[in-house]
Write an enzyme that holds these catalytic residues in place. Sequence first.
Site, PDB file in Angstrom:
ATOM      1  N   LYS A   1     101.353  53.001  54.831  1.00  0.00           N
ATOM      2  CA  LYS A   1     102.243  52.785  55.985  1.00  0.00           C
ATOM      3  C   LYS A   1     101.869  51.470  56.694  1.00  0.00           C
ATOM      4  CE  LYS A   1     102.774  57.755  56.352  1.00  0.00           C
ATOM      5  NZ  LYS A   1     103.304  58.852  57.135  1.00  0.00           N
TER       6      LYS A   1
ATOM      7  N   ASN B   1     100.360  56.094  50.415  1.00  0.00           N
ATOM      8  CA  ASN B   1     101.259  55.335  51.277  1.00  0.00           C
ATOM      9  C   ASN B   1     100.472  54.930  52.522  1.00  0.00           C
ATOM     10  OD1 ASN B   1     103.266  54.361  52.931  1.00  0.00           O
ATOM     11  ND2 ASN B   1     104.294  56.341  53.211  1.00  0.00           N
TER      12      ASN B   1
ATOM     13  N   GLU C   1     109.075  65.611  50.453  1.00  0.00           N
ATOM     14  CA  GLU C   1     108.224  65.532  51.637  1.00  0.00           C
ATOM     15  C   GLU C   1     108.932  66.196  52.826  1.00  0.00           C
ATOM     16  OE1 GLU C   1     105.279  62.084  51.352  1.00  0.00           O
ATOM     17  OE2 GLU C   1     107.142  61.224  52.082  1.00  0.00           O
TER      18      GLU C   1
ATOM     19  N   GLY D   1     102.112  64.000  58.413  1.00  0.00           N
ATOM     20  CA  GLY D   1     101.225  63.594  59.497  1.00  0.00           C
ATOM     21  C   GLY D   1     100.925  64.680  60.511  1.00  0.00           C
TER      22      GLY D   1
ATOM     23  N   GLU E   1     110.433  58.281  57.327  1.00  0.00           N
ATOM     24  CA  GLU E   1     110.253  57.392  58.486  1.00  0.00           C
ATOM     25  C   GLU E   1     111.280  56.264  58.460  1.00  0.00           C
ATOM     26  OE1 GLU E   1     106.062  56.752  57.979  1.00  0.00           O
ATOM     27  OE2 GLU E   1     105.663  58.813  58.623  1.00  0.00           O
TER      28      GLU E   1
ATOM     29  N   SER F   1     100.844  65.961  54.563  1.00  0.00           N
ATOM     30  CA  SER F   1      99.529  66.504  54.940  1.00  0.00           C
ATOM     31  C   SER F   1      98.710  66.976  53.742  1.00  0.00           C
ATOM     32  CB  SER F   1      99.688  67.630  55.973  1.00  0.00           C
ATOM     33  OG  SER F   1     100.218  67.104  57.183  1.00  0.00           O
TER      34      SER F   1
ATOM     35  N   HIS G   1     111.768  56.866  52.381  1.00  0.00           N
ATOM     36  CA  HIS G   1     110.783  57.656  53.141  1.00  0.00           C
ATOM     37  C   HIS G   1     111.441  58.149  54.428  1.00  0.00           C
ATOM     38  CE1 HIS G   1     107.257  58.722  55.473  1.00  0.00           C
ATOM     39  NE2 HIS G   1     106.603  58.768  54.320  1.00  0.00           N
TER      40      HIS G   1
END
Length: 252
Positions: free
Chosen positions: A14, A12, A170, A176, A102, A214, A100
């Site tokens: 992003k 991904n 996730e 991250g 985010e 991560s 996702h």
Amino acid sequence: MDSRRRALIAGNWKMNGLRAPALALARALAAGVAGGRAARPELVVCPPATVIAAVAEALAGTRIAVGGQDCHVGASGAHTGDLSAEMLADAGASVVIVGHSERRADHGETDQLVAAKAAAAHRAGLAAIVCIGETEAERDRGRTLAVVGGQLAGSLPAGAGPANTVIAYEPVWAIGTGRTPTLAEVAEVHGFLRERLKALQPGWEEMRILYGGSVKPDNARALLAAANVDGALVGGASLKAEDFLAIADSAL
Ligand code: PEP
């Protein structure tokens, strides 16, 4: 991992990737794969929408598929700035990430919307990678299984199945951050999700369940070997060809 489920390693990218570096990354991945790297898993990269077509062209004829990072529920219409699953397919994508964390956080996406997006992906002939995961506060309150179980049930549309849908677990707090759950915690959640999938609809337990958060070259082998882990969704480390290839080399 159950041998019936081939590992999937998905990158991904992003909101990273102007045309020149995106193409350089795609070409480096293609060269690695042509040289025998990442031979076991299925591979997909999800670049920003602006370069999907260029990356798809650069990867044409390779084993690396291309995906989008989000799609609208509609096929076309008055939705300024949005992209339909049909448009992603037209640009060369065969996969799209939906839900996702985010997007759930930045755009208020609900399970119901995520399920509609997954259905839109299927309508356009794309496979959907449906993301779920608990926040740190939810984990601290002992709510992890309740949260991911609810997200799983709410984010899968009718018509989903192992051929067109992949789950990505996730943990939000692992994305991250360089932090990951323990292998026992990963196995616990993945095992729970496998059982929940079976309970939701017999046959759904054959869906692949990726771990994301991560994943790096130095922890990939252990994470990918955890029970019921069928691959990885990789963010930051997918921006470096060598790291992504090393992670993919770790797949069983
Ligand atoms: C992600 O955002 O899907 C992700 C897994 O990111 P990272 O690998 O950077 O934690």
